[in-house]
Design a protein around this motif. Structure first.
Motif, mmCIF file in Angstrom:
data_model
loop_
_atom_site.group_PDB
_atom_site.id
_atom_site.type_symbol
_atom_site.label_atom_id
_atom_site.label_comp_id
_atom_site.label_asym_id
_atom_site.label_seq_id
_atom_site.Cartn_x
_atom_site.Cartn_y
_atom_site.Cartn_z
ATOM 1 N N LEU A 10 0.841 -1.185 0.000
ATOM 2 C CA LEU A 10 0.000 0.000 0.000
ATOM 3 C C LEU A 10 0.881 1.242 0.000
ATOM 4 N N VAL A 11 0.573 2.151 -0.908
ATOM 5 C CA VAL A 11 1.349 3.391 -0.999
ATOM 6 C C VAL A 11 0.400 4.540 -1.316
ATOM 7 N N GLN A 12 0.727 5.713 -0.826
ATOM 8 C CA GLN A 12 -0.102 6.879 -1.098
ATOM 9 C C GLN A 12 0.170 7.427 -2.492
ATOM 10 N N ALA A 13 -0.834 8.055 -3.047
ATOM 11 C CA ALA A 13 -0.661 8.694 -4.348
ATOM 12 C C ALA A 13 0.512 9.670 -4.288
ATOM 13 N N VAL A 77 14.651 -8.963 -12.466
ATOM 14 C CA VAL A 77 14.119 -7.793 -13.156
ATOM 15 C C VAL A 77 13.441 -6.920 -12.109
ATOM 16 N N ASN A 78 13.682 -5.629 -12.202
ATOM 17 C CA ASN A 78 13.137 -4.688 -11.242
ATOM 18 C C ASN A 78 12.308 -3.621 -11.952
ATOM 19 N N LEU A 79 11.335 -3.130 -11.235
ATOM 20 C CA LEU A 79 10.502 -2.057 -11.759
ATOM 21 C C LEU A 79 10.382 -0.981 -10.685
ATOM 22 N N GLN A 80 10.914 0.176 -10.985
ATOM 23 C CA GLN A 80 10.797 1.336 -10.109
ATOM 24 C C GLN A 80 9.666 2.211 -10.640
ATOM 25 N N MET A 81 8.696 2.496 -9.786
ATOM 26 C CA MET A 81 7.588 3.347 -10.211
ATOM 27 C C MET A 81 7.470 4.535 -9.269
ATOM 28 N N PRO A 86 -3.763 6.474 -8.173
ATOM 29 C CA PRO A 86 -4.737 5.437 -7.802
ATOM 30 C C PRO A 86 -5.009 4.452 -8.940
ATOM 31 N N GLU A 87 -4.940 4.932 -10.169
ATOM 32 C CA GLU A 87 -5.191 4.041 -11.304
ATOM 33 C C GLU A 87 -4.061 3.051 -11.553
ATOM 34 N N ASP A 88 -2.971 3.165 -10.807
ATOM 35 C CA ASP A 88 -1.912 2.157 -10.876
ATOM 36 C C ASP A 88 -2.229 0.958 -9.991
ATOM 37 N N THR A 89 -3.304 1.045 -9.227
ATOM 38 C CA THR A 89 -3.696 -0.069 -8.370
ATOM 39 C C THR A 89 -4.010 -1.297 -9.211
ATOM 40 N N SER A 104 12.602 -21.566 -32.536
ATOM 41 C CA SER A 104 12.648 -20.104 -32.477
ATOM 42 C C SER A 104 11.515 -19.564 -31.619
ATOM 43 N N PHE A 105 10.929 -20.437 -30.854
ATOM 44 C CA PHE A 105 9.811 -20.045 -30.005
ATOM 45 C C PHE A 105 10.255 -19.885 -28.563
ATOM 46 N N ALA A 106 9.446 -19.146 -27.830
ATOM 47 C CA ALA A 106 9.711 -18.937 -26.415
ATOM 48 C C ALA A 106 8.449 -19.209 -25.622
ATOM 49 N N ALA A 107 8.628 -19.670 -24.403
ATOM 50 C CA ALA A 107 7.503 -19.946 -23.524
ATOM 51 C C ALA A 107 7.367 -18.824 -22.503
ATOM 52 N N ASP A 108 6.150 -18.407 -22.285
ATOM 53 C CA ASP A 108 5.880 -17.382 -21.281
ATOM 54 C C ASP A 108 5.760 -18.023 -19.902
ATOM 55 N N ASN A 109 6.444 -17.433 -18.957
ATOM 56 C CA ASN A 109 6.359 -17.874 -17.574
ATOM 57 C C ASN A 109 5.897 -16.697 -16.711
ATOM 58 N N TRP A 110 5.043 -17.009 -15.736
ATOM 59 C CA TRP A 110 4.446 -15.953 -14.925
ATOM 60 C C TRP A 110 4.662 -16.186 -13.444
ATOM 61 N N GLY A 111 4.901 -15.101 -12.730
ATOM 62 C CA GLY A 111 4.916 -15.163 -11.295
ATOM 63 C C GLY A 111 3.492 -15.127 -10.764
ATOM 64 N N LYS A 112 3.345 -15.281 -9.455
ATOM 65 C CA LYS A 112 2.018 -15.335 -8.852
ATOM 66 C C LYS A 112 1.359 -13.976 -8.721
ATOM 67 N N GLY A 113 2.114 -12.929 -8.838
ATOM 68 C CA GLY A 113 1.524 -11.605 -8.741
ATOM 69 C C GLY A 113 1.701 -10.998 -7.374
ATOM 70 N N THR A 114 1.855 -9.691 -7.375
ATOM 71 C CA THR A 114 1.964 -8.955 -6.124
ATOM 72 C C THR A 114 1.037 -7.746 -6.214
ATOM 73 N N LEU A 115 0.267 -7.529 -5.159
ATOM 74 C CA LEU A 115 -0.737 -6.480 -5.170
ATOM 75 C C LEU A 115 -0.125 -5.127 -4.834
ATOM 76 N N VAL A 116 -0.429 -4.162 -5.676
ATOM 77 C CA VAL A 116 -0.050 -2.772 -5.430
ATOM 78 C C VAL A 116 -1.337 -1.967 -5.285
ATOM 79 N N THR A 117 -1.477 -1.304 -4.154
ATOM 80 C CA THR A 117 -2.646 -0.476 -3.905
ATOM 81 C C THR A 117 -2.191 0.957 -3.679
ATOM 82 N N VAL A 118 -2.712 1.863 -4.472
ATOM 83 C CA VAL A 118 -2.358 3.273 -4.352
ATOM 84 C C VAL A 118 -3.574 4.013 -3.823
ATOM 85 N N SER A 119 -3.434 4.582 -2.652
ATOM 86 C CA SER A 119 -4.552 5.303 -2.040
ATOM 87 C C SER A 119 -4.504 6.780 -2.414
ATOM 88 N N SER A 120 -5.686 7.353 -2.563
ATOM 89 C CA SER A 120 -5.766 8.770 -2.962
ATOM 90 C C SER A 120 -5.753 9.693 -1.758
#
Length: 120
Positions: A10-13, A77-81, A86-89, A104-120
């Protein structure tokens, strides 16, 4: 490929956060790593991705506010935002494309996901 993401919360706008994702397990050659997100009631969309050669794509909605980076020695891999809105929630998913040997093909692999909540 197992992808372990961290850094959501959880992070503030107007605030910032950094998402990290580490790849482990058996993989041949990860070409593209990136982050996608899915907001409630919406489909999954690209946030940012980076190729092995360093080519980067950002969604228009995060350009100027997001920075993606990767460390191939650590398979991370890192993502700095910044200037979060709020619409980034959303649930943010790490993605890694692993080449399929002998093709020549690649397989997509996915993580389980992490929730980001932006409060206004």
């Amino acid at each position: 490929v197992q992808l372990q993401a961290s850094g959501g919360g959880l992070v503030q706008a107007g605030g910032s956060l950094r998402l990290s994702c580490a790849a482990s397990g058996n993989f041949f050659s990860i070409t593209v790593m990136g982050w996608y997100r899915q907001a409630p009631g919406k489909g999954r969309e690209l946030v940012a991705r980076i190729t092995r050669s360093g080519s980067i794509d950002y969604a228009d909605s995060v350009k100027g506010r997001a920075t993606i980076s990767r460390d191939d020695a650590k398979n991370t891999v890192n993502l700095q935002m910044n200037s979060l809105k709020p619409e980034d929630t959303a649930v943010y998913y790490c993605n890694a494309r692993d080449l399929i040997p002998g093709t020549s093909f690649a397989a997509d692999n996915w993580g389980k996901g992490t929730l980001v909540t932006v409060s206004s």
